[in-house]
Design an enzyme around this catalytic site. Structure first.
Site, PDB file in Angstrom:
ATOM      1  N   ARG A   1      -6.766  -8.847  16.378  1.00 20.80           N
ATOM      2  CA  ARG A   1      -6.927  -8.546  15.080  1.00 20.80           C
ATOM      3  C   ARG A   1      -7.134  -9.675  14.168  1.00 20.80           C
ATOM      4  O   ARG A   1      -7.340  -9.397  12.870  1.00 20.80           O
ATOM      5  CB  ARG A   1      -5.434  -8.154  14.648  1.00 20.80           C
ATOM      6  CG  ARG A   1      -5.048  -6.733  15.194  1.00 20.80           C
ATOM      7  CD  ARG A   1      -3.833  -6.028  14.631  1.00 20.80           C
ATOM      8  NE  ARG A   1      -3.368  -4.987  15.319  1.00 20.80           N
ATOM      9  CZ  ARG A   1      -2.420  -3.991  15.023  1.00 20.80           C
ATOM     10  NH1 ARG A   1      -1.705  -4.333  14.018  1.00 20.80           N
ATOM     11  NH2 ARG A   1      -2.071  -3.082  15.654  1.00 20.80           N
TER      12      ARG A   1
ATOM     13  N   SER B   1       5.163   6.551  12.816  1.00 18.90           N
ATOM     14  CA  SER B   1       3.991   5.984  12.000  1.00 18.90           C
ATOM     15  C   SER B   1       3.000   7.098  11.540  1.00 18.90           C
ATOM     16  O   SER B   1       3.125   8.088  11.807  1.00 18.90           O
ATOM     17  CB  SER B   1       3.202   5.075  13.176  1.00 18.90           C
ATOM     18  OG  SER B   1       2.571   6.062  14.129  1.00 18.90           O
ATOM     19  N   CYS B   2       1.893   6.558  10.910  1.00 18.63           N
ATOM     20  CA  CYS B   2       1.011   7.546  10.322  1.00 18.63           C
ATOM     21  C   CYS B   2       0.464   8.377  11.643  1.00 18.63           C
ATOM     22  O   CYS B   2       0.058   9.467  11.459  1.00 18.63           O
ATOM     23  CB  CYS B   2       0.055   7.004   9.648  1.00 18.63           C
ATOM     24  SG  CYS B   2      -0.878   5.633  10.273  1.00 18.63           S
ATOM     25  N   THR B   3      -0.075   7.594  12.579  1.00 20.05           N
ATOM     26  CA  THR B   3      -0.731   8.416  13.645  1.00 20.05           C
ATOM     27  C   THR B   3       0.202   9.376  14.373  1.00 20.05           C
ATOM     28  O   THR B   3      -0.132  10.353  14.823  1.00 20.05           O
ATOM     29  CB  THR B   3      -1.376   7.321  14.584  1.00 20.05           C
ATOM     30  OG1 THR B   3      -2.170   6.282  13.921  1.00 20.05           O
ATOM     31  CG2 THR B   3      -2.052   7.987  15.858  1.00 20.05           C
TER      32      THR B   3
ATOM     33  N   THR C   1      -1.825   1.159  20.164  1.00 24.74           N
ATOM     34  CA  THR C   1      -0.910   2.066  19.289  1.00 24.74           C
ATOM     35  C   THR C   1       0.256   2.650  19.969  1.00 24.74           C
ATOM     36  O   THR C   1       0.252   2.743  21.054  1.00 24.74           O
ATOM     37  CB  THR C   1      -1.850   3.247  19.166  1.00 24.74           C
ATOM     38  OG1 THR C   1      -1.170   4.322  18.124  1.00 24.74           O
ATOM     39  CG2 THR C   1      -2.314   4.154  20.364  1.00 24.74           C
TER      40      THR C   1
ATOM     41  N   ASN D   1      -4.358   7.940   6.269  1.00 29.81           N
ATOM     42  CA  ASN D   1      -3.143   7.277   6.949  1.00 29.81           C
ATOM     43  C   ASN D   1      -2.398   6.450   5.852  1.00 29.81           C
ATOM     44  O   ASN D   1      -1.278   6.035   6.297  1.00 29.81           O
ATOM     45  CB  ASN D   1      -3.809   6.176   8.001  1.00 29.81           C
ATOM     46  CG  ASN D   1      -4.841   5.342   7.407  1.00 29.81           C
ATOM     47  OD1 ASN D   1      -6.051   5.951   7.493  1.00 29.81           O
ATOM     48  ND2 ASN D   1      -4.742   4.349   6.776  1.00 29.81           N
TER      49      ASN D   1
ATOM     50  N   ARG E   1      -9.767  -0.156  15.478  1.00 28.55           N
ATOM     51  CA  ARG E   1      -9.731  -0.320  14.131  1.00 28.55           C
ATOM     52  C   ARG E   1     -11.268  -0.255  13.761  1.00 28.55           C
ATOM     53  O   ARG E   1     -11.858  -1.045  14.550  1.00 28.55           O
ATOM     54  CB  ARG E   1      -8.868  -1.508  13.783  1.00 28.55           C
ATOM     55  CG  ARG E   1      -7.600  -1.411  13.901  1.00 28.55           C
ATOM     56  CD  ARG E   1      -6.757  -0.522  12.949  1.00 28.55           C
ATOM     57  NE  ARG E   1      -5.262  -0.509  13.248  1.00 28.55           N
ATOM     58  CZ  ARG E   1      -4.326  -1.457  12.708  1.00 28.55           C
ATOM     59  NH1 ARG E   1      -5.010  -2.234  11.787  1.00 28.55           N
ATOM     60  NH2 ARG E   1      -3.233  -1.198  12.854  1.00 28.55           N
TER      61      ARG E   1
ATOM     62  N   THR F   1      -6.327  -2.263   8.234  1.00 24.91           N
ATOM     63  CA  THR F   1      -5.126  -2.319   7.451  1.00 24.91           C
ATOM     64  C   THR F   1      -4.868  -3.986   6.999  1.00 24.91           C
ATOM     65  O   THR F   1      -5.702  -4.787   7.667  1.00 24.91           O
ATOM     66  CB  THR F   1      -3.772  -1.853   8.460  1.00 24.91           C
ATOM     67  OG1 THR F   1      -3.615  -2.959   9.398  1.00 24.91           O
ATOM     68  CG2 THR F   1      -3.982  -0.399   8.850  1.00 24.91           C
TER      69      THR F   1
ATOM     70  N   ARG G   1       0.912  -1.460  -0.059  1.00 26.12           N
ATOM     71  CA  ARG G   1       0.040   0.009  -0.045  1.00 26.12           C
ATOM     72  C   ARG G   1       1.044   1.308   0.003  1.00 26.12           C
ATOM     73  O   ARG G   1       0.717   2.096  -0.785  1.00 26.12           O
ATOM     74  CB  ARG G   1      -1.045   0.034   1.320  1.00 26.12           C
ATOM     75  CG  ARG G   1      -2.013  -0.981   1.341  1.00 26.12           C
ATOM     76  CD  ARG G   1      -2.997  -1.079   0.318  1.00 26.12           C
ATOM     77  NE  ARG G   1      -3.654   0.184   0.015  1.00 26.12           N
ATOM     78  CZ  ARG G   1      -4.236   0.711  -0.907  1.00 26.12           C
ATOM     79  NH1 ARG G   1      -4.080  -0.214  -2.112  1.00 26.12           N
ATOM     80  NH2 ARG G   1      -4.830   1.664  -1.063  1.00 26.12           N
TER      81      ARG G   1
END
Length: 481
Positions: A334, A288-290, A347, A453, A370, A319, A138
Site C-alpha cells: 500500500r 466493512s463496505c465489501t 480483505t 464503497n 486496489r 482509499t 470520507r
C-alpha cells in the site's frame, strides 16, 4: 401534429404530473413522518426530472417503464389515510394492484395495503435521537449529509456534534468547506454556514457543534446538551470492545463503528442480521463496505440454491490509507502509488461473512486488488451451489429479490449492457447485481456485484443506526418473505 410533437407533449404532461407529486410527498414527510419510495428509492426532496428518471429506471428491473400516471393515484390515496410514521413504496403498490383481481378501487386497495401503519397499528412519532460523529473523513462527511437529509420531518436522527482534532487556524471553515463540496459526490444539497463564535456548522438549519478532542475519555457530551446519543466512530482507530468503550461518556448511550469489529464486537449487516442486535448492546460494528456488498446476495443465493463454497475477489477503488506517490507504509504494497498502480492487498470480508451470516457453513475465501479509481468497487462472487440451475433462473430470482424481498434495500439489479463503475456513484444499495456479467454453468454461479464503497456503505450504517435508535419505520406493502 407530428410524431415528435406527440412525444414532447407526452413528456410535458408527465412533467406536470411529477410537479404535482412533489408537494404531496413533502407534506407526507414533514407532517406525518412518511417517506414515499419507488422501488426502494426515496422520492423525498427529489426534482421533477429525478422523479421521472426513477420511474423510468423501473424498466431495468421490472421489464417495463413505470409511469407517473400509474403511481399518482396511489400517492393521492395516501393523503386520505390517517398514516403513522412509515415508508410507503408506491411502485410496489402499483405493481401489486395490477395483479389483484378482486375489483377493489385504488383507494380501497391502498388502505388495505398500508393498514399496518393506520388505526391501532399506527406508530407514534418518536422524539429525535441525538447522533455524534467521531471523526469527519470520507465516511463521516457522507454520514453527515445523510443524517441532515433524513431529518426533514424533525423526527428521527438528529446530528448534534462532530468530534475532531484541531488542525489549526481555519479548521472550522475548512471542514465546512469539505462538507459543502465533494469531488466525487458533488455539492451538498442545501446551505451551510459557519458560526465560529460558537464552534458550529449550521447545515440546512441544523446546528452541529464541532468538539475538538483527541481523547474520547475527556469529553462530557451533556455539557453540550447531548443526551442518550448514538456515537458513530468513523476513524477506525479503535475496533475492539475495550477501545470503543472509551466513547461511553456522559451523554453517549451506544457506539457504532464504521469498520470491522474485533473480538466479541457484533458485526452487523443491515438486512441480514440487524434483528439480532440485543437491546442492551452498547457497542457494535457495521463491518466493512465489501462485507455489506457480498453478504446480502450470498444470503439470497444460499436460501434459494444452497452454497457449498465460494470465493470473492474484490476490485476496489483506492482509499486514503494508500499513498499518492511511492512512500513508506506499514503495509508491504500500500506504500506504492495508488493512482498509478493496481495493488494486491488483503480483505477481511470473506472471514467477516461468518460473523454476519453464521448459519452459512460454506467456506468463503477472498482477496482484493486496489485500482486507480476514487470510488465504486466490484466484488466478483464465485459460488459452488448445492444444486444445478441456469443463468435465466438466477437472474429472474435476483431481480425479484431486488424488487420484493426483505433484502430489496440492500440488493439492486441492473441489466444495462454498457454499465461501468461511475454509473453507481451515489447508489444507496449495498450492492448491485450486474445481469449482463452474470455467469452460470450447472452448479457454478459467478455474480458481479457493483457497490459504492463510500455512499452505499454509509447508507447501510445509517440504517443500522436508525434500527438501534428505534426510528426505523416499517415499509408497506410489506416485502415478501
Amino acid at each position: 401534429m407530428t410524431v415528435n410533437d406527440d412525444v414532447f407533449t407526452n413528456w410535458m404532461q408527465r412533467e406536470e404530473i411529477a410537479e404535482s407529486m412533489i408537494p404531496i410527498i413533502g407534506r407526507l414527510h414533514r407532517e406525518r413522518d412518511v417517506t414515499v419510495l419507488l422501488h426502494s428509492r426515496s422520492l423525498v426532496n427529489k426534482s421533477v426530472v429525478s422523479i421521472l428518471k426513477t420511474h423510468r429506471f423501473a424498466r431495468q428491473i421490472d421489464g417495463e417503464e413505470l409511469s407517473v400516471t400509474e403511481t399518482l393515484p396511489f400517492l393521492q390515496a395516501l393523503t386520505a389515510i390517517d398514516l403513522g410514521p412509515s415508508q410507503i413504496d408506491i411502485g410496489m403498490l402499483a405493481a401489486t394492484y395490477k395483479t389483484d383481481d378482486r375489483g377493489l378501487s385504488v383507494a380501497e386497495f391502498t388502505a388495505e395495503a398500508v393498514s399496518g401503519a393506520t388505526g391501532p397499528n399506527k406508530q407514534e412519532r418518536r422524539e429525535s435521537r441525538d447522533v455524534v460523529l467521531y471523526g469527519f473523513g470520507r465516511i463521516g462527511r457522507l454520514l453527515a449529509r445523510l443524517l441532515i437529509e433524513k431529518a426533514g420531518s424533525g423526527n428521527g436522527l438528529r446530528l448534534r456534534a462532530i468530534v475532531v482534532r484541531n488542525s489549526g487556524s481555519e479548521d472550522l471553515v475548512k471542514r465546512a468547506s469539505l462538507l459543502r463540496r465533494d469531488s466525487i459526490h458533488g455539492q451538498f444539497q442545501g446551505t451551510i454556514t459557519v458560526d465560529e463564535a460558537n464552534s458550529r456548522i449550521v447545515a440546512n438549519g441544523h446546528e452541529i457543534t464541532v468538539i475538538y478532542s483527541d481523547d474520547p475519555t475527556s469529553v462530557d457530551y451533556t455539557a453540550y446538551g447531548i443526551n442518550d446519543a448514538i456515537l458513530i466512530d468513523n476513524t477506525g482507530r479503535w475496533r475492539d470492545r475495550e477501545g470503543l468503550s472509551k466513547h461511553l461518556r456522559p451523554g453517549i448511550a451506544k457506539v457504532v463503528l464504521t469498520a470491522p469489529g474485533k473480538g466479541d464486537v457484533p458485526n452487523i449487516v443491515h438486512g441480514v442480521n440487524h434483528d439480532t442486535i440485543k437491546p442492551d448492546e452498547q457497542i457494535l460494528s457495521c463491518a466493512s463496505c465489501t462485507t455489506n456488498a457480498i453478504v446480502p446476495p450470498l444470503k439470497a443465493m444460499a436460501e434459494e440454491y444452497g452454497v457449498l463454497r465460494g470465493h470473492v475477489e474484490t476490485v476496489h477503488s483506492f482509499t486514503n490509507d494508500q499513498n499518492l506517490l511511492d512512500n513508506y507504509h506499514s503495509s508491504d504494497r500500500r506504500g506504492r502509488s495508488a493512482p498509478l498502480n493496481m495493488v494486491i492487498t488483503e480483505t477481511g470480508a470473506a472471514s467477516a461473512v461468518a460473523k454476519a451470516l453464521p448459519e452459512l457453513k460454506a467456506p468463503i475465501t477472498g482477496s482484493s486488488i486496489r485500482v486507480p479509481v476514487p470510488d465504486v468497487s466490484i466484488a466478483i462472487l464465485n459460488l459452488q451451489l448445492a444444486r444445478e440451475t441456469s443463468r435465466e433462473e438466477v437472474l429472474d430470482y435476483l431481480r425479484n429479490v431486488s424488487l420484493t424481498s426483505p433484502l430489496k434495500r440492500q440488493i439492486d439489479f441492473i441489466s444495462a449492457p454498457d454499465a461501468v463503475s461511475s454509473d453507481f456513484i451515489g447508489s444507496r444499495h449495498a450492492s448491485i447485481v450486474d445481469a449482463g456479467a452474470t455467469k452460470v454453468d450447472g452448479d457454478n454461479a459467478i455474480l458481479y456485484l457493483w457497490y459504492d464503497n463510500e455512499f452505499g456503505y454509509s447508507c447501510q450504517v445509517v440504517r443500522v443506526v436508525q434500527h438501534v435508535s428505534g426510528v426505523e419505520y416499517p415499509t408497506y406493502p410489506a416485502p415478501a418473505v
